[in-house]
Design a protein around this motif. Structure first.
Motif, PDB file in Angstrom:
ATOM      1  N   GLU A 154       8.932  65.007  36.110  1.00  0.00           N
ATOM      2  CA  GLU A 154       8.691  65.868  35.007  1.00  0.00           C
ATOM      3  C   GLU A 154       7.772  65.533  34.104  1.00  0.00           C
ATOM      4  O   GLU A 154       6.866  66.585  33.720  1.00  0.00           O
ATOM      5  CB  GLU A 154      10.075  66.080  34.132  1.00  0.00           C
ATOM      6  N   ALA A 155       7.414  64.328  34.080  1.00  0.00           N
ATOM      7  CA  ALA A 155       6.129  63.960  33.240  1.00  0.00           C
ATOM      8  C   ALA A 155       4.973  64.446  33.858  1.00  0.00           C
ATOM      9  O   ALA A 155       3.938  64.610  33.014  1.00  0.00           O
ATOM     10  CB  ALA A 155       6.350  62.315  33.032  1.00  0.00           C
ATOM     11  N   LEU A 156       5.015  64.082  35.243  1.00  0.00           N
ATOM     12  CA  LEU A 156       3.809  64.727  35.705  1.00  0.00           C
ATOM     13  C   LEU A 156       3.293  66.091  35.544  1.00  0.00           C
ATOM     14  O   LEU A 156       2.365  66.442  35.302  1.00  0.00           O
ATOM     15  CB  LEU A 156       3.887  64.350  37.438  1.00  0.00           C
ATOM     16  N   GLN A 157       4.521  66.845  35.664  1.00  0.00           N
ATOM     17  CA  GLN A 157       4.255  68.370  35.449  1.00  0.00           C
ATOM     18  C   GLN A 157       3.640  68.658  33.742  1.00  0.00           C
ATOM     19  O   GLN A 157       3.078  69.476  33.671  1.00  0.00           O
ATOM     20  CB  GLN A 157       5.480  69.148  35.750  1.00  0.00           C
ATOM     21  N   ALA A 158       4.345  67.819  33.001  1.00  0.00           N
ATOM     22  CA  ALA A 158       4.099  68.076  31.488  1.00  0.00           C
ATOM     23  C   ALA A 158       2.125  67.480  31.522  1.00  0.00           C
ATOM     24  O   ALA A 158       1.517  68.020  30.939  1.00  0.00           O
ATOM     25  CB  ALA A 158       4.547  67.179  30.645  1.00  0.00           C
ATOM     26  N   ALA A 159       2.164  66.530  32.350  1.00  0.00           N
ATOM     27  CA  ALA A 159       0.719  66.079  32.115  1.00  0.00           C
ATOM     28  C   ALA A 159      -0.307  66.892  32.797  1.00  0.00           C
ATOM     29  O   ALA A 159      -1.431  67.163  32.378  1.00  0.00           O
ATOM     30  CB  ALA A 159       0.563  64.655  32.758  1.00  0.00           C
ATOM     31  N   ALA A 160       0.208  67.592  33.752  1.00  0.00           N
ATOM     32  CA  ALA A 160      -0.869  68.622  34.487  1.00  0.00           C
ATOM     33  C   ALA A 160      -0.971  69.841  33.433  1.00  0.00           C
ATOM     34  O   ALA A 160      -2.234  70.178  33.401  1.00  0.00           O
ATOM     35  CB  ALA A 160      -0.111  69.043  35.761  1.00  0.00           C
ATOM     36  N   GLU A 161       0.085  70.212  32.794  1.00  0.00           N
ATOM     37  CA  GLU A 161      -0.201  71.352  31.603  1.00  0.00           C
ATOM     38  C   GLU A 161      -0.930  70.973  30.688  1.00  0.00           C
ATOM     39  O   GLU A 161      -2.086  71.772  30.325  1.00  0.00           O
ATOM     40  CB  GLU A 161       1.100  71.648  31.191  1.00  0.00           C
ATOM     41  N   GLN A 162      -0.883  69.752  30.374  1.00  0.00           N
ATOM     42  CA  GLN A 162      -1.767  69.195  29.263  1.00  0.00           C
ATOM     43  C   GLN A 162      -3.222  68.844  29.602  1.00  0.00           C
ATOM     44  O   GLN A 162      -4.283  69.444  28.791  1.00  0.00           O
ATOM     45  CB  GLN A 162      -1.212  67.695  28.645  1.00  0.00           C
ATOM     46  N   ALA A 163      -3.620  68.669  30.679  1.00  0.00           N
ATOM     47  CA  ALA A 163      -4.885  68.683  31.292  1.00  0.00           C
ATOM     48  C   ALA A 163      -5.565  70.071  31.207  1.00  0.00           C
ATOM     49  O   ALA A 163      -6.458  70.008  30.824  1.00  0.00           O
ATOM     50  CB  ALA A 163      -4.851  68.182  32.620  1.00  0.00           C
ATOM     51  N   ARG A 164      -4.748  71.131  31.584  1.00  0.00           N
ATOM     52  CA  ARG A 164      -5.263  72.348  31.553  1.00  0.00           C
ATOM     53  C   ARG A 164      -5.767  72.678  29.933  1.00  0.00           C
ATOM     54  O   ARG A 164      -6.866  73.410  29.911  1.00  0.00           O
ATOM     55  CB  ARG A 164      -4.151  73.389  31.959  1.00  0.00           C
ATOM     56  N   VAL A 165      -4.922  72.331  29.146  1.00  0.00           N
ATOM     57  CA  VAL A 165      -5.575  72.463  27.688  1.00  0.00           C
ATOM     58  C   VAL A 165      -6.963  72.008  27.249  1.00  0.00           C
ATOM     59  O   VAL A 165      -7.669  72.454  26.777  1.00  0.00           O
ATOM     60  CB  VAL A 165      -4.537  71.954  26.550  1.00  0.00           C
ATOM     61  N   ALA A 166      -7.126  70.903  27.983  1.00  0.00           N
ATOM     62  CA  ALA A 166      -8.610  70.261  27.908  1.00  0.00           C
ATOM     63  C   ALA A 166      -9.588  70.763  28.682  1.00  0.00           C
ATOM     64  O   ALA A 166     -10.553  71.265  28.185  1.00  0.00           O
ATOM     65  CB  ALA A 166      -8.689  68.626  28.128  1.00  0.00           C
ATOM     66  N   ILE A 167      -9.198  71.322  29.764  1.00  0.00           N
ATOM     67  CA  ILE A 167     -10.168  72.100  30.751  1.00  0.00           C
ATOM     68  C   ILE A 167     -10.778  73.492  30.246  1.00  0.00           C
ATOM     69  O   ILE A 167     -11.870  73.889  30.391  1.00  0.00           O
ATOM     70  CB  ILE A 167      -9.553  72.117  32.096  1.00  0.00           C
ATOM     71  N   GLU A 168      -9.805  73.918  29.496  1.00  0.00           N
ATOM     72  CA  GLU A 168      -9.952  75.256  29.027  1.00  0.00           C
ATOM     73  C   GLU A 168     -10.667  75.283  27.544  1.00  0.00           C
ATOM     74  O   GLU A 168     -10.816  76.435  27.072  1.00  0.00           O
ATOM     75  CB  GLU A 168      -8.658  76.295  28.834  1.00  0.00           C
ATOM     76  N   SER A 169     -11.215  74.160  27.093  1.00  0.00           N
ATOM     77  CA  SER A 169     -11.644  74.019  25.912  1.00  0.00           C
ATOM     78  C   SER A 169     -13.422  73.373  26.090  1.00  0.00           C
ATOM     79  O   SER A 169     -13.339  72.410  26.855  1.00  0.00           O
ATOM     80  CB  SER A 169     -11.137  73.278  24.922  1.00  0.00           C
ATOM     81  N   GLU A 170     -14.200  73.767  25.211  1.00  0.00           N
ATOM     82  CA  GLU A 170     -15.567  72.876  25.367  1.00  0.00           C
ATOM     83  C   GLU A 170     -15.427  71.552  24.641  1.00  0.00           C
ATOM     84  O   GLU A 170     -16.438  70.853  24.377  1.00  0.00           O
ATOM     85  CB  GLU A 170     -16.352  73.745  24.733  1.00  0.00           C
ATOM     86  N   HIS A 171     -14.305  71.226  23.827  1.00  0.00           N
ATOM     87  CA  HIS A 171     -13.921  70.049  23.199  1.00  0.00           C
ATOM     88  C   HIS A 171     -13.018  69.303  23.825  1.00  0.00           C
ATOM     89  O   HIS A 171     -12.271  69.822  24.747  1.00  0.00           O
ATOM     90  CB  HIS A 171     -13.731  70.401  21.654  1.00  0.00           C
ATOM     91  N   LEU A 172     -12.849  68.149  23.534  1.00  0.00           N
ATOM     92  CA  LEU A 172     -11.810  67.426  24.166  1.00  0.00           C
ATOM     93  C   LEU A 172     -10.551  67.978  23.860  1.00  0.00           C
ATOM     94  O   LEU A 172      -9.511  67.852  24.666  1.00  0.00           O
ATOM     95  CB  LEU A 172     -11.643  65.766  23.169  1.00  0.00           C
ATOM     96  N   HIS A 173     -10.265  68.771  22.921  1.00  0.00           N
ATOM     97  CA  HIS A 173      -9.118  69.521  22.467  1.00  0.00           C
ATOM     98  C   HIS A 173      -9.381  70.717  21.679  1.00  0.00           C
ATOM     99  O   HIS A 173     -10.318  70.393  20.746  1.00  0.00           O
ATOM    100  CB  HIS A 173      -7.980  68.635  21.749  1.00  0.00           C
ATOM    101  N   PRO A 174      -8.574  71.832  21.873  1.00  0.00           N
ATOM    102  CA  PRO A 174      -9.275  73.053  21.078  1.00  0.00           C
ATOM    103  C   PRO A 174      -9.255  72.848  19.798  1.00  0.00           C
ATOM    104  O   PRO A 174      -9.706  73.826  19.284  1.00  0.00           O
ATOM    105  CB  PRO A 174      -8.113  74.100  21.601  1.00  0.00           C
TER     106      PRO A 174
END
Length: 284
Positions: free
Chosen positions: A260-280
Motif C-alpha cells: 500500500e505504501a508503494l501505491q501511495a508513493a506512486a501517486e505522490q510521484a505523479r504530483v511532482a511530475i505534473e508540476s514545474e516545481h518540486l511541489h505544486p
C-alpha cells in the motif's frame, strides 16, 4: 496521522534556474534558444519536506542556507508551502542551473555550494535527529557529518541513495546507517540484485524506483513487491523520486503495509511530475 510523529529531513535545498532546450548542448561553441525558463526551489531534501508537509506530516527541514538573496527566497518560498525550515548557517546558499529537455535529459551545473557546517550546527542537527520519530538523512556533506557522531540510540533512519551503483565509497556510511533505503535504477541492470546487496549491509527494506516502469521493493526475507507508475501528464520529472519517498514514508507512518505504501508513493510521484516545481504549492 497521529500528532506524535515528527520527521526531521537533513540535507540540501537550493535556488534553481531551470532552462528547457530542444537538445542538450554539444561540446562545441554554438548558440541555442531556450524554449522556456524559470526559477524555483530545488534540492532533494527540500522536495521531500514539501511533499511530507502537504501530506500532513510534522516535518522539519534542516538545510544549509546563506544570508543572501537566494537564501531569503528559499526561506520565504518553503515557508509559504508549509515547511518549517531550520537553517544551518552557511557562507552561501546552494544554487544550480539545470539544462533540460522534454525527453528527460538533464545537465545540472552547480553555481555555488554551501560552506562546511560548524561544530555547533552539527550538534544542533544531531540533537534534532535524536529527538525525532524518523529522520531522513540525504546525501550531502551535512548528512555525512551528522552520521559521523550520531548518538547510538537514534530513531529509524531513511536514506535516499539516488543513483547508487553498489560500490561508491561516499554512499557507504549512509547505507550502513540506514533502516530503509531508496534508490533508482540508473546505474544497475538488476535492481533486485542491487537491493539485495543493500539489505546485506543492514537496512530492513530497500526500494528502487524505475521511472516509467514504476518501482520495486525488497524485504530481508526475500519478499518482493512491485508497483506500476501512475499515468501522468509529464511537465517536469525533477523531484519525482523525492515525492515518491515522501509518499511512502507518510503511508508507513500511517501503518500501511509495503504494497500500500508503494501505491501511495506512486501517486505522490505523479504530483511532482505534473508540476514545474518540486511541489505544486510553490507555484501558487
Amino acid at each position: 496521522m497521529p500528532d506524535s510523529f515528527r520527521v526531521v529531513v537533513c540535507g540540501p535545498a537550493s535556488w534553481n534556474h531551470l532552462i528547457v532546450l530542444d537538445h542538450l548542448p554539444e561540446p562545441v561553441p554554438h548558440m541555442q534558444f531556450a524554449r522556456r525558463a524559470w526559477h524555483t526551489a530545488g534540492g532533494t531534501s527540500a522536495g521531500k519536506a514539501l511533499h511530507l508537509a502537504e501530506l500532513g506530516v510534522d516535518v522539519r527541514l534542516w538545510t544549509p542556507l546563506g544570508m543572501d538573496d537566494d537564501g531569503g527566497r528559499l526561506r520565504g518560498l518553503l515557508a509559504s508551502a508549509g515547511v518549517l525550515v531550520e537553517a544551518v548557517d552557511s557562507e552561501r546558499t546552494e544554487r544550480h542551473v539545470n539544462l533540460m529537455t522534454d525527453g528527460g535529459g538533464r545537465v545540472s551545473l552547480y553555481v555555488s555550494v554551501p560552506s562546511a557546517p560548524s561544530a555547533g550546527a552539527l550538534g544542533a542537527v544531531r540533537g534534532a535527529v535524536a529527538a525525532a520519530d524518523v529522520a531522513v538523512i540525504d546525501l550531502s556533506e551535512l548528512g555525512a557529518r551528522v552520521l559521523e557522531n550520531l548518538a547510538p540510540t537514534h530513531p529509524p533512519l531513511w536514506v535516499d541513495l539516488h543513483d547508487y551503483d553498489g560500490s561508491s565509497a561516499f554512499h557507504e556510511p549512509f547505507l550502513r546507517a540506514a533502516d530503509t533505503v531508496f534508490m533508482n535504477d540508473d546505474r544497475t541492470d538488476d535492481p533486485w540484485e542491487l537491493m539485495r546487496f543493500c539489505l546485506d549491509q543492514g537496512p530492513r527494506l530497500a526500494v528502487c524506483t524505475r521511472g516509467a516502469e514504476g518501482a520495486v521493493a525488497l524485504e530481508p526475507d526475500g519478499t518482493r513487491h512491485e508497483v506500476a507508475a501512475v499515468p501522468a501528464k509529464v511537465v517536469d520529472t525533477n523531484g519525482a523520486g523525492d515525492a515518491f519517498m515522501a509518499g511512502f514514508l507518510a503511508a508507513t507512518l500511517d501503518s500501511a503495509p509495503v504494497a500500500e505504501a508503494l501505491q501511495a508513493a506512486a501517486e505522490q510521484a505523479r504530483v511532482a511530475i505534473e508540476s514545474e516545481h518540486l511541489h505544486p504549492a510553490l507555484g501558487r
